[in-house]
Design a protein around this motif. Structure first.
Motif, PDB file in Angstrom:
ATOM      1  N   GLU A 128       0.827  -1.203   0.000  1.00  0.00           N
ATOM      2  CA  GLU A 128       0.000   0.000   0.000  1.00  0.00           C
ATOM      3  C   GLU A 128       0.860   1.252   0.000  1.00  0.00           C
ATOM      4  OE1 GLU A 128      -3.835  -2.031   2.261  1.00  0.00           O
ATOM      5  OE2 GLU A 128      -2.223  -1.098   3.428  1.00  0.00           O
ATOM      6  N   ALA A 129       1.950   1.240   0.752  1.00  0.00           N
ATOM      7  CA  ALA A 129       2.875   2.373   0.721  1.00  0.00           C
ATOM      8  C   ALA A 129       3.442   2.549  -0.684  1.00  0.00           C
ATOM      9  CB  ALA A 129       4.001   2.168   1.730  1.00  0.00           C
ATOM     10  N   ALA A 130       3.783   1.439  -1.327  1.00  0.00           N
ATOM     11  CA  ALA A 130       4.325   1.500  -2.687  1.00  0.00           C
ATOM     12  C   ALA A 130       3.290   2.080  -3.649  1.00  0.00           C
ATOM     13  CB  ALA A 130       4.751   0.103  -3.137  1.00  0.00           C
ATOM     14  N   ARG A 131       2.024   1.673  -3.494  1.00  0.00           N
ATOM     15  CA  ARG A 131       0.960   2.222  -4.336  1.00  0.00           C
ATOM     16  C   ARG A 131       0.821   3.740  -4.132  1.00  0.00           C
ATOM     17  NH1 ARG A 131      -3.984  -0.584  -6.174  1.00  0.00           N
ATOM     18  NH2 ARG A 131      -3.277  -2.441  -7.297  1.00  0.00           N
ATOM     19  N   LEU A 132       0.864   4.186  -2.881  1.00  0.00           N
ATOM     20  CA  LEU A 132       0.736   5.615  -2.599  1.00  0.00           C
ATOM     21  C   LEU A 132       1.909   6.408  -3.165  1.00  0.00           C
ATOM     22  CD1 LEU A 132      -0.592   5.576   1.088  1.00  0.00           C
ATOM     23  CD2 LEU A 132      -1.897   5.927  -1.026  1.00  0.00           C
ATOM     24  N   GLN A 133       3.029   5.733  -3.389  1.00  0.00           N
ATOM     25  CA  GLN A 133       4.208   6.383  -3.961  1.00  0.00           C
ATOM     26  C   GLN A 133       4.252   6.211  -5.486  1.00  0.00           C
ATOM     27  OE1 GLN A 133       6.029   8.745  -2.896  1.00  0.00           O
ATOM     28  NE2 GLN A 133       7.797   7.924  -1.814  1.00  0.00           N
ATOM     29  N   SER A 134       3.291   5.479  -6.038  1.00  0.00           N
ATOM     30  CA  SER A 134       3.110   5.200  -7.473  1.00  0.00           C
ATOM     31  C   SER A 134       4.095   4.187  -8.028  1.00  0.00           C
ATOM     32  CB  SER A 134       3.111   6.482  -8.326  1.00  0.00           C
ATOM     33  OG  SER A 134       4.378   7.053  -8.510  1.00  0.00           O
TER      34      SER A 134
END
Length: 492
Positions: free
Chosen positions: A430-436
């Motif tokens: 999820e952190a990776a998704r928020l960072q694109s």
């Protein structure tokens, strides 16, 4: 006129991809964006071993470079340009790269980093002596050796006000003398399709022979900056010179653009995670690299579809990174928090839970007794709400996230999942998704290392926007120059 750089400008008109060397590459956020913008990754320098390993996992070594050399962690202070060229199999470092990029370490410049250093040393001005603050000078040494026709530097806005000193302006003044035209500004990732309010400085420089002043990409999305971001901008811009500044006004979103990507649109299709409180043993055994299926029967947002289908990083049916912290005391607090609640509210919830627990006891311990303090500790976090108002924050699903930081590697309470049934902080994926970062982008190391790499990274979608704009400006200017030179020769 610099013959080496002139040759690179000529090469840019042939359809050949611009070749990139990135310093302080981290796990590869900027590199991924530049690659997606059509640039070619030929070298990188990163001293953190897990980050360097992640970089090698996701980007193939160029022909002729061994996997061992490509994966190797390097300190740019100790590894000079010529030594790097030898290790990468490049015969002449001045001819091997067209673009020099750098996400220079921000901890020395960021105000949060200054506060931490001050608390450790007791010295109000300790940050001024942080060796990481001087790496931009090493960057300039690389410029001299590499002779790029373009440069990109990313950092926190506070680099504009480093103890009253505007470091980007100093860099630009030095590059002016070296034959470059420079510009810098602030870009917020939310305006470029990233589901995160992340404000960063970007500096771009071009060889003067290209005959243009760098500009920056126009926003692709609209967003409303919270008041705190506007205040931070004011502080950061305080030391922009009134005359002769290389600062370019911050690009403004025009009417009619789509709204910024929300947290729910970014994360809604990822697996629900409950093992941390239902079955902690399973969570303890789970690795960052373990795969779990996506949620079934979920409509994909355009952003989620992009994260699944990013070129070279496509996923099918499942993805990894579904690990979270095990902090059982706080799970009930997370459950009771509302979206947008911060630490002061979390503390009040914990106090209410503690009071209710005391009332259920058949024999209440005396206030401040050992047993009373032990009971309170099992419910109430120890942090001072006056000093840590933003330590906890529950995501608002209808808005972009707050800024992710490298501190996620030690404490991810700044990003608590909005779904109270899951009662947890965000996962690595999820952190990776928020960072694109796309779902097929893999992270080396354990959970803490992965969080740190993500928090330190340049958002790939933001880097892609900058890279596409840079490539377009360079190719257009180089082609115009070539046509003009041909016309002059014919006229002669």
């Amino acid at each position: 006129m610099n013959g080496v750089r002139l040759g690179k400008i000529t090469r840019a008109t042939t359809g050949s991809r611009l070749r990139v060397l990135e310093l302080c590459s981290g796990c590869g956020g900027m590199s991924l964006g530049l690659q997606s913008a059509g640039l070619e990754l030929l070298g990188h320098v990163e001293q953190d071993e897990p980050a360097a390993a992640t970089y090698a996992l996701n980007f193939s070594a160029p022909p002729g470079i061994s996997a061992e050399s490509w994966r190797k962690a390097r300190d740019m202070e100790k590894c000079g340009p010529e030594e790097l060229a030898v290790e990468l199999g490049i015969s002449n470092v001045a001819e091997g790269f067209d673009v020099l990029a750098a996400g220079l370490p921000c901890q020395a410049f960021a105000r949060i980093g200054r506060s931490k250093l001050r608390s450790v040393t007791g010295d109000e001005d300790a940050y001024r002596n942080d060796p990481r603050a001087k790496l931009y000078r090493r960057f300039l040494e690389y410029v001299e050796a590499v002779q790029p026709i373009a440069m990109v530097i990313e950092n926190v806005p506070d680099i504009l006000n480093f103890g009253g000193h505007n470091i980007p302006e100093e860099i630009c003044e030095t590059l002016d003398v070296m034959g470059y035209t420079c510009s810098y500004t602030l870009l917020n990732a939310a305006f470029y399709g990233v589901p995160q309010m992340r404000e960063r400085l970007f500096l771009v420089a071009y060889d003067k022979a290209l005959g243009l002043t760098p500009t920056f990409p126009s926003p692709s999305h609209s967003a409303e900056l919270p008041s705190g971001y506007e205040a931070a901008r004011t502080v950061a811009l305080k030391y922009i010179p009134e005359i002769g500044a290389h600062f370019i006004p911050i690009p403004v979103a025009v009417d009619g653009l789509p709204s910024a990507v929300s947290v729910e649109a970014a994360l809604g299709d990822l697996p629900a995670i409950n093992e941390h409180w239902r079955d902690p043993v399973t969570m303890r055994r789970r690795k960052v690299q373990d795969q779990i299926d996506y949620r079934a029967n979920r409509d994909l947002s355009a952003y989620a579809e992009l994260m699944r289908k990013w070129e070279r990083f496509t996923t099918e049916g499942s993805t990894d990174g579904h690990v979270v912290r095990l902090t059982p005391r706080d799970f009930p607090i997370f459950r009771r928090m509302a979206a947008g609640d911060d630490y002061p509210r979390a503390l009040r919830i914990a106090e209410e839970m503690f009071t209710a627990a005391l009332e259920r006891m058949s024999q209440r311990p005396d206030p401040e007794s050992v047993s009373w303090l032990a009971a309170r500790k099992s419910f109430v976090p120890p942090y001072d709400p006056g000093k840590f108002p933003n330590k906890w924050w529950k995501l608002d699903p209808k808005a972009p996230s707050r800024t992710l930081t490298a501190h996620l590697g030690k404490d991810s309470y700044s990003h608590i999942h909005w779904d109270s049934d899951q009662q947890r902080m965000i996962s690595v994926r999820e952190a990776a998704r928020l960072q694109s970062f796309p779902d097929g982008f893999r992270f080396a190391g354990a959970m803490n290392a992965a969080f740190r790499q993500i928090g330190n990274a340049v958002p790939p979608l933001l880097a892609k926007a900058v890279g596409e704009h840079l490539r377009g400006e360079i190719v257009s200017a180089a082609t115009s120059r070539m046509k003009l030179d041909r016309a002059r020769r014919r006229a002669a």
